[in-house]
Design an enzyme around this catalytic site. Sequence first.
Site, PDB file in Angstrom:
ATOM      1  N   SER A   1      64.174  22.014 -25.467  1.00 30.85           N
ATOM      2  CA  SER A   1      64.182  23.146 -24.524  1.00 30.85           C
ATOM      3  C   SER A   1      65.192  22.853 -23.421  1.00 30.85           C
ATOM      4  CB  SER A   1      62.810  23.332 -23.887  1.00 30.85           C
ATOM      5  OG  SER A   1      62.897  24.259 -22.811  1.00 30.85           O
TER       6      SER A   1
ATOM      7  N   TYR B   1      55.835  19.622 -19.586  1.00 30.09           N
ATOM      8  CA  TYR B   1      56.532  20.199 -20.750  1.00 30.09           C
ATOM      9  C   TYR B   1      58.007  19.786 -20.738  1.00 30.09           C
ATOM     10  CZ  TYR B   1      58.733  23.907 -23.582  1.00 30.09           C
ATOM     11  OH  TYR B   1      59.493  24.607 -24.499  1.00 30.09           O
TER      12      TYR B   1
HETATM   13  P1  NAP Z   1      54.925  30.155 -30.225  1.00 32.59           P
HETATM   14  O1  NAP Z   1      55.340  31.569 -30.465  1.00 32.59           O
HETATM   15  O2  NAP Z   1      53.819  29.874 -29.256  1.00 32.59           O
HETATM   16  O3  NAP Z   1      54.589  29.483 -31.647  1.00 32.59           O
HETATM   17  C1  NAP Z   1      54.145  28.163 -31.662  1.00 32.59           C
HETATM   18  C2  NAP Z   1      53.975  27.710 -33.094  1.00 32.59           C
HETATM   19  O4  NAP Z   1      53.591  26.330 -33.082  1.00 32.59           O
HETATM   20  C3  NAP Z   1      52.907  28.459 -33.842  1.00 32.59           C
HETATM   21  O5  NAP Z   1      53.327  28.606 -35.177  1.00 32.59           O
HETATM   22  C4  NAP Z   1      51.699  27.518 -33.761  1.00 32.59           C
HETATM   23  O6  NAP Z   1      50.813  27.664 -34.859  1.00 32.59           O
HETATM   24  C5  NAP Z   1      52.389  26.175 -33.814  1.00 32.59           C
HETATM   25  N1  NAP Z   1      51.636  25.080 -33.240  1.00 32.59           N
HETATM   26  C6  NAP Z   1      51.130  24.960 -31.987  1.00 32.59           C
HETATM   27  N2  NAP Z   1      50.500  23.785 -31.849  1.00 32.59           N
HETATM   28  C7  NAP Z   1      50.609  23.152 -33.044  1.00 32.59           C
HETATM   29  C8  NAP Z   1      50.177  21.899 -33.537  1.00 32.59           C
HETATM   30  N3  NAP Z   1      49.463  21.062 -32.772  1.00 32.59           N
HETATM   31  N4  NAP Z   1      50.460  21.579 -34.817  1.00 32.59           N
HETATM   32  C9  NAP Z   1      51.158  22.427 -35.615  1.00 32.59           C
HETATM   33  N5  NAP Z   1      51.601  23.625 -35.198  1.00 32.59           N
HETATM   34  C10 NAP Z   1      51.328  23.971 -33.923  1.00 32.59           C
HETATM   35  O7  NAP Z   1      56.161  29.281 -29.715  1.00 32.59           O
HETATM   36  P2  NAP Z   1      57.754  29.480 -29.790  1.00 32.59           P
HETATM   37  O8  NAP Z   1      58.187  30.147 -28.541  1.00 32.59           O
HETATM   38  O9  NAP Z   1      58.173  30.022 -31.100  1.00 32.59           O
HETATM   39  O10 NAP Z   1      58.207  27.949 -29.632  1.00 32.59           O
HETATM   40  C11 NAP Z   1      58.608  27.158 -30.727  1.00 32.59           C
HETATM   41  C12 NAP Z   1      59.305  25.939 -30.165  1.00 32.59           C
HETATM   42  O11 NAP Z   1      60.387  26.354 -29.330  1.00 32.59           O
HETATM   43  C13 NAP Z   1      58.408  25.050 -29.293  1.00 32.59           C
HETATM   44  O12 NAP Z   1      58.705  23.687 -29.543  1.00 32.59           O
HETATM   45  C14 NAP Z   1      58.819  25.450 -27.880  1.00 32.59           C
HETATM   46  O13 NAP Z   1      58.584  24.405 -26.947  1.00 32.59           O
HETATM   47  C15 NAP Z   1      60.295  25.707 -28.082  1.00 32.59           C
HETATM   48  N6  NAP Z   1      60.895  26.538 -27.040  1.00 32.59           N
HETATM   49  C16 NAP Z   1      60.503  27.836 -26.847  1.00 32.59           C
HETATM   50  C17 NAP Z   1      61.099  28.579 -25.838  1.00 32.59           C
HETATM   51  C18 NAP Z   1      60.717  30.010 -25.557  1.00 32.59           C
HETATM   52  O14 NAP Z   1      61.125  30.548 -24.503  1.00 32.59           O
HETATM   53  N7  NAP Z   1      59.973  30.679 -26.432  1.00 32.59           N
HETATM   54  C19 NAP Z   1      62.071  27.990 -25.032  1.00 32.59           C
HETATM   55  C20 NAP Z   1      62.439  26.689 -25.241  1.00 32.59           C
HETATM   56  C21 NAP Z   1      61.846  25.969 -26.260  1.00 32.59           C
HETATM   57  P3  NAP Z   1      49.405  28.481 -34.743  1.00 32.59           P
HETATM   58  O15 NAP Z   1      49.754  29.871 -34.342  1.00 32.59           O
HETATM   59  O16 NAP Z   1      48.789  28.394 -36.079  1.00 32.59           O
HETATM   60  O17 NAP Z   1      48.631  27.744 -33.664  1.00 32.59           O
END
Ligand code: NAP
Length: 249
Positions: free
Chosen positions: A144, A158
């Site tokens: 991130s 985080y």
């Molecule tokens: P999201 O929509 O909240 O989706 C999170 C995913 O991770 C879901 O598929 C969830 O599965 C899974 N997950 C959560 N805890 C888990 C665990 N303990 N073991 C296995 N799977 C798990 O998040 P996102 O925004 O797509 O983020 C994905 C990645 O991008 C993360 O690493 C996040 O830190 C990074 N990121 C996101 C942003 C942003 O603005 N969105 C920015 C920077 C970085 P379930 O639904 O089954 O729980």
Amino acid sequence: MDTTRFLLVTGGSRGIGAAVARQAAAAGWHVAVNYTRDGEAAEAVAAEVRAAGRRAITLQADVADEAQVEAMFARLDAEGVLGGLVNNAGVVDVAQRLDEMSLARLQRMFGINVIGSMLCARAAVRRLSTRHGGAGGPIVNVSSVASRLGAPGQYLDYAASKGAIDVFTIGLARELATEGVRVNAVRPGIIDTDIHASGGQPERAQQMTPMIPMQRAGTADEVASAVVWLLSDGASYTTGALLDVTGGR
Ligand code: NAP
């Protein structure tokens, strides 16, 4: 033995992980979709992968749990061969200052975001590295931009976990540089997914737009494009890179 080569996408049921699964299928990968809670959402992503003409399996495992991670890779071994890994699963938490944070919060954050990524990478290296008789294959970690910004007053736990991912990416890339395994990271900025609601701020992506040089949040597909490029042979000389996908932030 089935030699189908699967890309394992952790947290592939929603958001950025689901977009990676879809775009990876379009690029020719068979896909293993990991999730924790929402099996229906993971199955829907798998159905889209199959509709693109590729194989798909869903694998439930909490990446922070060593036994579940090992069982997940064993189930994948029974279906085919691991060809690559995207360490995407990650969590945030509600906005707090450090002086308000509990130990349980810190342990959950680092357990999933850091140790989870390292456990999955360890299992992948044991299968992909030529040192272990593997055929090689890429790893992409989802970090991130918070690792550069620190997220003060919001969730510096985080941000620190993603700082660890950046260092882990650089170190593992160099450790494996002659073993057929490239290791890179993408560092998304504000991306419009469910993660903000899970941190108690469902409007965060919209609220943050004035801070973003492009004046808009990014999409999961815009991050997935970068991930899929890093997975591809087009990135054959790229390892240890931290690729910002932030709209200029
Ligand atoms: P999201 O929509 O909240 O989706 C999170 C995913 O991770 C879901 O598929 C969830 O599965 C899974 N997950 C959560 N805890 C888990 C665990 N303990 N073991 C296995 N799977 C798990 O998040 P996102 O925004 O797509 O983020 C994905 C990645 O991008 C993360 O690493 C996040 O830190 C990074 N990121 C996101 C942003 C942003 O603005 N969105 C920015 C920077 C970085 P379930 O639904 O089954 O729980």
